[in-house]
Write an enzyme that holds these catalytic residues in place. Sequence first.
Site, PDB file in Angstrom:
ATOM      1  N   SER A 153       1.767   1.409 -15.615  1.00 24.55           N
ATOM      2  CA  SER A 153       2.503   1.528 -14.356  1.00 24.55           C
ATOM      3  C   SER A 153       2.450   0.228 -13.573  1.00 24.55           C
ATOM      4  O   SER A 153       1.471  -0.522 -13.652  1.00 24.55           O
ATOM      5  CB  SER A 153       1.893   2.651 -13.514  1.00 24.55           C
ATOM      6  OG  SER A 153       2.380   2.627 -12.194  1.00 24.55           O
TER       7      SER A 153
ATOM      8  N   TYR B 180      -4.860   6.629  -9.120  1.00 26.33           N
ATOM      9  CA  TYR B 180      -3.823   6.648 -10.160  1.00 26.33           C
ATOM     10  C   TYR B 180      -3.716   5.271 -10.816  1.00 26.33           C
ATOM     11  O   TYR B 180      -3.723   5.146 -12.043  1.00 26.33           O
ATOM     12  CB  TYR B 180      -2.479   7.049  -9.558  1.00 26.33           C
ATOM     13  CG  TYR B 180      -1.312   6.844 -10.489  1.00 26.33           C
ATOM     14  CD1 TYR B 180      -1.144   7.658 -11.609  1.00 26.33           C
ATOM     15  CD2 TYR B 180      -0.376   5.838 -10.266  1.00 26.33           C
ATOM     16  CE1 TYR B 180      -0.080   7.475 -12.473  1.00 26.33           C
ATOM     17  CE2 TYR B 180       0.690   5.649 -11.121  1.00 26.33           C
ATOM     18  CZ  TYR B 180       0.837   6.462 -12.221  1.00 26.33           C
ATOM     19  OH  TYR B 180       1.887   6.259 -13.086  1.00 26.33           O
TER      20      TYR B 180
END
Length: 337
Positions: free
Chosen positions: A127, A152
């Site tokens: 990501s 995350y």
Amino acid sequence: MKVLVTGVAGFIGYHLAQRLIADGAEVYGIDNLNDYYDVNLKQARLKQLGAKNRFTFKLLDLNNREGILQLFHKQNFDNIVHLAAQAGVRYSLENPFAYVDSNLVGFANILEACRRSQPQHLVFASSSSVYGANKKIPFSVDDNVDNPVSLYAATKKANELMAHSYSHLYSLPITGLRFFTVYGPWGRPDMAYFKFVRAIEQNQPINVFNYGKMQRDFTYIDDVIEGIVRVINRPPQLNHTNDNSNARYKIYNIGNNQPVELLTFIEVIEQAMGKKAIKNFLPMQPGDVPRTYADVDELMQDVGFKPTTTIEQGIEKFVRWYEDFYQCQNQKVSQTV
């Protein structure tokens, strides 16, 4: 080619499976169909895929270690595209263990299954969040990413390190893809663009964080899928120029390379919908970053592809899908009442 797609009922997984099937591959998809967002949308994606030949679905959680190992042993996949993960920056503040279980333990199970089965290539989703509050732009894969600002992001950085170690130890060809704000038809309802369209349609205010002083490298789903497909067909080779290990390992950015101001993005949505948004300006949220901007030079150099869909084109397609999909859903509900 026999390809395993994890998270196949998810946004990117669904589109990738569609493309691979169209290209002639046999696709085996797994998903746990969790309720992080509307399970009906996930089921609708699976229904579309289920109508295709050369598609098999299995309900399976990444945490089911024995189930994952048995699946790899029985199916003998040529390539693995690992997209399943607990997504969402803000949700990681509320439910951290979901990220540990799925993104860390689940990924370890995938890596161990690959060690035993030795596929031609493992491609996994990282990501743009790994860049944290990086002030150097555009974001390059050579930048230091040791300062994540959300759990995350930390799990995605950990995935990259775990993958590198397995590649080094077991000669596994592994590629990580840092996705930059992927959007488009069949997208995720927890994403800002989806929330904006829904709120505008329902005459509800939209939350504009950091008072609109945000930039995102919005990347249209078809461009992302084209990049993934090209990467699948190009397993990394040993390269000792920047890495003295024996890892067959590579990281790419997949972004549009054209960041858009948040307020401009909202204007594009308003134009596509023919309706103005009611804006609720708020401060920056914890774990968020002010901008993302992908350097995609290595992707262009290695696989000959750079995303090209403009934000106007992409948002128009999403809005038309949204209107059609939810009109159909509403009709189904009214028929059953």
